[in-house]
Scaffold this active site. Structure first.
Site, short mmCIF file in Angstrom:
data_model
loop_
_atom_site.label_atom_id
_atom_site.label_comp_id
_atom_site.label_asym_id
_atom_site.label_seq_id
_atom_site.Cartn_x
_atom_site.Cartn_y
_atom_site.Cartn_z
N ARG A 90 -12.72 -28.85 9.37
CA ARG A 90 -13.46 -28.78 10.64
C ARG A 90 -14.16 -30.11 10.92
O ARG A 90 -14.23 -30.56 12.05
CB ARG A 90 -14.49 -27.65 10.63
CG ARG A 90 -13.85 -26.28 10.68
CD ARG A 90 -13.02 -26.09 11.97
NE ARG A 90 -12.26 -24.86 11.92
CZ ARG A 90 -10.95 -24.77 11.74
NH1 ARG A 90 -10.22 -25.84 11.58
NH2 ARG A 90 -10.35 -23.61 11.74
N GLU A 93 -11.51 -32.31 12.08
CA GLU A 93 -11.18 -31.92 13.44
C GLU A 93 -12.18 -32.50 14.45
O GLU A 93 -11.80 -32.94 15.53
CB GLU A 93 -11.16 -30.39 13.54
CG GLU A 93 -10.73 -29.86 14.89
CD GLU A 93 -10.69 -28.34 14.91
OE1 GLU A 93 -9.75 -27.80 15.51
OE2 GLU A 93 -11.61 -27.71 14.34
N SER A 116 -21.55 -48.85 9.47
CA SER A 116 -21.43 -48.99 8.02
C SER A 116 -21.50 -47.63 7.33
O SER A 116 -22.29 -46.77 7.71
CB SER A 116 -22.55 -49.88 7.49
OG SER A 116 -22.51 -49.93 6.08
#
Length: 149
Positions: A90, A93, A116
């Site tokens: 997830r 995603e 960074s």
């Protein structure tokens, strides 16, 4: 013993003894996110930090285990190009769907560069909500502009 085997030992001991990462972090004197990443094998600890973590967990690390915790790791905790664990997927995603949006908005605000992951902090909190509790993840990284030469 390998670093992966030590991680398995730490996680099993933590689970069996119902130890919370935040309690170990308090003993080490760093954030729960940083200490968890270190004990999961993604960040190296000083000898003092490793001993403090072991004491907080009730683990008496051997010299070999302390050395493994102090060694700069090969970073990257996901074994496959696309994660298969549902929670990690997830997050993947989110980046797959919103990554270009995040990139566009960061570049609009800061210019051409990157965030960074070294000069970086993360905070994970539970946010109560009547519709179902929320996971709040805050990531803060130093902006690093690309140089011209």
């Amino acid at each position: 013993m390998t670093r992966a085997e030590l991680t398995e030992k730490i996680v099993a001991h933590k689970t069996f003894n119902d130890i919370k990462w935040k309690d170990v972090a308090t003993a080490v004197g760093q954030s729960k996110e940083w200490v968890t990443a270190a004990l999961m094998g993604q960040i190296s600890l000083t000898k003092e930090q490793a001993i403090a973590a072991g004491n907080a967990m009730g683990l008496n690390f051997s010299d070999e285990e302390l050395a493994l915790l102090m060694t700069v790791p090969y970073r990257g905790s996901i074994a496959t190009a696309v994660p298969t664990d549902p929670l990690i997927y997830r997050l993947y995603e989110v980046v797959a769907v919103y990554g270009t949006t995040m990139k566009a908005l960061i570049e609009e605000e800061f210019g051409d560069g990157i965030m960074s992951a070294i000069d970086f902090t993360m905070d994970i909190q539970r946010e109560e909500n009547p519709a179902g509790d929320r996971v709040k993840i805050e990531m803060t990284g130093k902006f690093l502009p690309y140089k011209t030469f």
